[in-house]
Every structure is written in C-alpha cells, then in structure tokens.
Design a protein around this motif. Structure first.
Motif, PDB file in Angstrom:
ATOM      1  N   GLU A  62       0.263 -27.778 113.645  1.00 24.66           N
ATOM      2  CA  GLU A  62       0.686 -29.171 113.566  1.00 24.66           C
ATOM      3  C   GLU A  62      -0.189 -30.052 114.458  1.00 24.66           C
ATOM      4  N   VAL A  63      -0.507 -29.550 115.644  1.00 25.40           N
ATOM      5  CA  VAL A  63      -1.408 -30.281 116.541  1.00 25.40           C
ATOM      6  C   VAL A  63      -2.809 -30.337 115.940  1.00 25.40           C
ATOM      7  N   ALA A  64      -3.290 -29.200 115.456  1.00 25.48           N
ATOM      8  CA  ALA A  64      -4.633 -29.147 114.878  1.00 25.48           C
ATOM      9  C   ALA A  64      -4.762 -30.082 113.681  1.00 25.48           C
ATOM     10  N   ASP A  65      -3.740 -30.123 112.837  1.00 26.47           N
ATOM     11  CA  ASP A  65      -3.798 -30.973 111.642  1.00 26.47           C
ATOM     12  C   ASP A  65      -3.823 -32.451 112.015  1.00 26.47           C
ATOM     13  N   TRP A  66      -3.026 -32.830 113.010  1.00 25.38           N
ATOM     14  CA  TRP A  66      -2.988 -34.240 113.413  1.00 25.38           C
ATOM     15  C   TRP A  66      -4.339 -34.678 113.977  1.00 25.38           C
ATOM     16  N   ILE A  67      -4.949 -33.846 114.803  1.00 26.14           N
ATOM     17  CA  ILE A  67      -6.244 -34.206 115.382  1.00 26.14           C
ATOM     18  C   ILE A  67      -7.309 -34.316 114.299  1.00 26.14           C
ATOM     19  N   ARG A  68      -7.234 -33.462 113.272  1.00 28.42           N
ATOM     20  CA  ARG A  68      -8.267 -33.451 112.224  1.00 28.42           C
ATOM     21  C   ARG A  68      -8.023 -34.459 111.106  1.00 28.42           C
ATOM     22  N   TRP A  69      -6.885 -35.138 111.113  1.00 27.08           N
ATOM     23  CA  TRP A  69      -6.555 -36.042 110.013  1.00 27.08           C
ATOM     24  C   TRP A  69      -7.633 -37.094 109.737  1.00 27.08           C
ATOM     25  N   LEU A  88       7.214 -33.959 115.743  1.00 23.67           N
ATOM     26  CA  LEU A  88       8.302 -32.986 115.659  1.00 23.67           C
ATOM     27  C   LEU A  88       7.949 -31.725 116.443  1.00 23.67           C
ATOM     28  N   ALA A  89       6.725 -31.249 116.266  1.00 29.56           N
ATOM     29  CA  ALA A  89       6.308 -30.005 116.921  1.00 29.56           C
ATOM     30  C   ALA A  89       6.204 -30.163 118.434  1.00 29.56           C
ATOM     31  N   VAL A  90       5.539 -31.220 118.893  1.00 23.52           N
ATOM     32  CA  VAL A  90       5.375 -31.381 120.341  1.00 23.52           C
ATOM     33  C   VAL A  90       6.688 -31.777 121.002  1.00 23.52           C
ATOM     34  N   GLY A  91       7.647 -32.241 120.206  1.00 24.35           N
ATOM     35  CA  GLY A  91       8.965 -32.561 120.739  1.00 24.35           C
ATOM     36  C   GLY A  91       9.872 -31.360 120.874  1.00 24.35           C
ATOM     37  N   GLY A  92       9.393 -30.180 120.423  1.00 26.74           N
ATOM     38  CA  GLY A  92      10.144 -28.956 120.662  1.00 26.74           C
ATOM     39  C   GLY A  92      10.909 -28.400 119.478  1.00 26.74           C
ATOM     40  N   TRP A  93      10.479 -28.731 118.248  1.00 27.09           N
ATOM     41  CA  TRP A  93      11.190 -28.252 117.064  1.00 27.09           C
ATOM     42  C   TRP A  93      10.209 -27.684 116.041  1.00 27.09           C
ATOM     43  N   SER A  94      10.627 -26.614 115.360  1.00 30.34           N
ATOM     44  CA  SER A  94       9.865 -26.051 114.248  1.00 30.34           C
ATOM     45  C   SER A  94      10.692 -26.189 112.976  1.00 30.34           C
ATOM     46  N   ALA A  95      10.076 -26.740 111.945  1.00 25.74           N
ATOM     47  CA  ALA A  95      10.772 -26.940 110.676  1.00 25.74           C
ATOM     48  C   ALA A  95      10.565 -25.739 109.771  1.00 25.74           C
ATOM     49  N   GLY A  96      11.635 -25.310 109.104  1.00 24.16           N
ATOM     50  CA  GLY A  96      11.568 -24.184 108.187  1.00 24.16           C
ATOM     51  C   GLY A  96      12.208 -24.513 106.850  1.00 24.16           C
ATOM     52  N   TRP A  97      11.862 -23.701 105.860  1.00 23.99           N
ATOM     53  CA  TRP A  97      12.337 -23.910 104.485  1.00 23.99           C
ATOM     54  C   TRP A  97      12.532 -22.538 103.859  1.00 23.99           C
TER      55      TRP A  97
END
Length: 240
Positions: A188-195, A213-222
């Motif tokens: 999530e961090v890598a994708d944001w930096i590369r956007w 969401l990720a740096v705030g301490g949550w992982s989303a799942g499906w």
C-alpha cells in the motif's frame, strides 16, 4: 528516453542503468554495505534486479534525515522522480498515528468507490464490513483464504503506468516495487509512492485512501463472507 528515429530506449531509461547508478550512489552514501561496483566505478557482475538484495534494501541504507540527498539521487533518475520523491519524503517524515474503526471504514469505502469507477471487480463500497483482531482470529489465519479488496486494482497498476508513462514508466514501476515494499513491508505504501507513474498529478488518486488505511493500522480483506478490516494498530503504536 526513447530515440525518435528507432523507437529504442537509451541506456538511461533501462533498469540495468538504474541498477548500476543505484549501486554507485550507495557506494558513496552507504559504503558499509557490500559493494557490487568497485570504488572506481567499474562494473562487476551484478545480479538480476529481482535478486539484488542491496537494491531492495536501498531505502533502509539511506533512510535517515541526513540521507535526503542520497534518496533524491536514487529517485531523480527515474521518470516522475520528483513527484515520487515528494511522496517518499512525506511518508518517511510522518509521525506514526492510528485511526479509529469509523475512519477505517470510511477510507475503505472511499478506496472502493475510486476503483469501482475504473470498472474493476471489487466489493460494493456500501457492503457490510466485519472488524477482526488477534483476539478473534490470528492475522495469518484471517488472510489465509482472503484477498485484498483492492487486488484487481493493484494488478492493473503496471498497465496504468505503461499507459501514462510509456514502457519506461512501467519498467520504473516494477523496478521500485521491492525497494519500496521493503521500506515499510507494505505494498500500500509502495503503490502510493509510485502512483505519479500511473496518472497526472491532478487525477483522482485511488491509492491515497488505501495508503491512509494501511499506515493508520488496518488491513482490508475480502473473503467468502465479504469485507473485513483487521485491526493492526498495536503495530503502529509499537513503532512510535
């Protein structure tokens, strides 16, 4: 760059060139690391980019405030370098801070709304969201049969980079994948930096709520039961 007459790439726009330059920069700024290029700059045998562990941990080696110039040199040789550098520095300078469950749900829905506009398969933004934590189920168990709800968006990012920045943009996107993942153990961090490789600066940025969401301490799942958010805020608090 691409030669207008032949359509071929010059060396400066090739991952092998970026790899060599990164080693040269690290030889100066992180000389305690194992050198793959001698101090005279003569290239020795370099591993494939995908197997180059020194390349992958580059931002660990130059992650302090004093190493901002090294990071600038590493990133500036890539397309959209200045825009990505600004995001990298913003991430490195942010103070660890968690978000509550309501904020996490809101960011999840914002991210899903953004990627739904791209006509990608994803859960409905208003779908119910379960909250999980280690007291209910171990993290690895929760994700053993789950994907990220953003998986199809993430799979498309390389293609978006090619559409926006050309072949060299797609190469840069994948070149940075492992170094930026290793920086925070987070795609999530890598994708944001590369956007910036994927879209114009004024375009909607679906990676932003996913990053927050990720740096705030949550992982989303499906999974087969639907959407869930896994509470990992204790990991953020430990990093303070």
């Amino acid at each position: 760059m691409t030669d207008a007459g032949t359509g071929s790439e010059t060396a400066i726009d090739h991952p092998a060139h970026w790899q060599r330059r990164w080693h040269e920069i690290l030889d100066i700024h992180a000389p305690e690391e194992d050198d793959a290029i001698s101090q005279t700059g003569s290239p020795q045998s370099l591993p494939d980019v995908g197997d180059d562990s020194r390349l992958h941990t580059a931002f660990w080696s130059v992650g302090s405030t004093d190493d901002a110039d090294a990071r600038r040199q590493l990133i500036s040789i890539l397309p959209a370098g200045e825009l990505m550098l600004a995001r990298l520095e913003a991430h490195l300078s942010r103070a660890p801070e968690t978000i509550d469950a309501d904020q996490a749900r809101l960011l999840l829905r914002q991210g899903l709304m953004s990627i739904n506009s791209l006509n990608l398969e994803a859960p409905e933004p208003d779908a119910p969201v379960r909250l999980l934590d280690e007291s209910l189920e171990p993290l690895l168990s929760a994700f053993a049969t789950a994907d990220s709800p953003f998986i199809h968006f993430r799979d498309m990012l390389g293609e978006l980079a090619q559409q926006h920045s050309g072949q060299v943009g797609m190469q840069a996107f994948y070149f940075l994948s492992e170094p930026l993942y290793q920086l925070a153990a987070s795609y999530e961090v890598a994708d944001w930096i590369r956007w910036p490789l994927c879209a114009a600066p004024d375009a909607d940025d679906p990676t932003l709520p996913i990053y927050q969401l990720a740096v705030g301490g949550w992982s989303a799942g499906w999974d087969s039961q639907g959407l869930f958010l896994f509470d990992r805020r204790h990991e953020v608090q430990k990093s303070r």
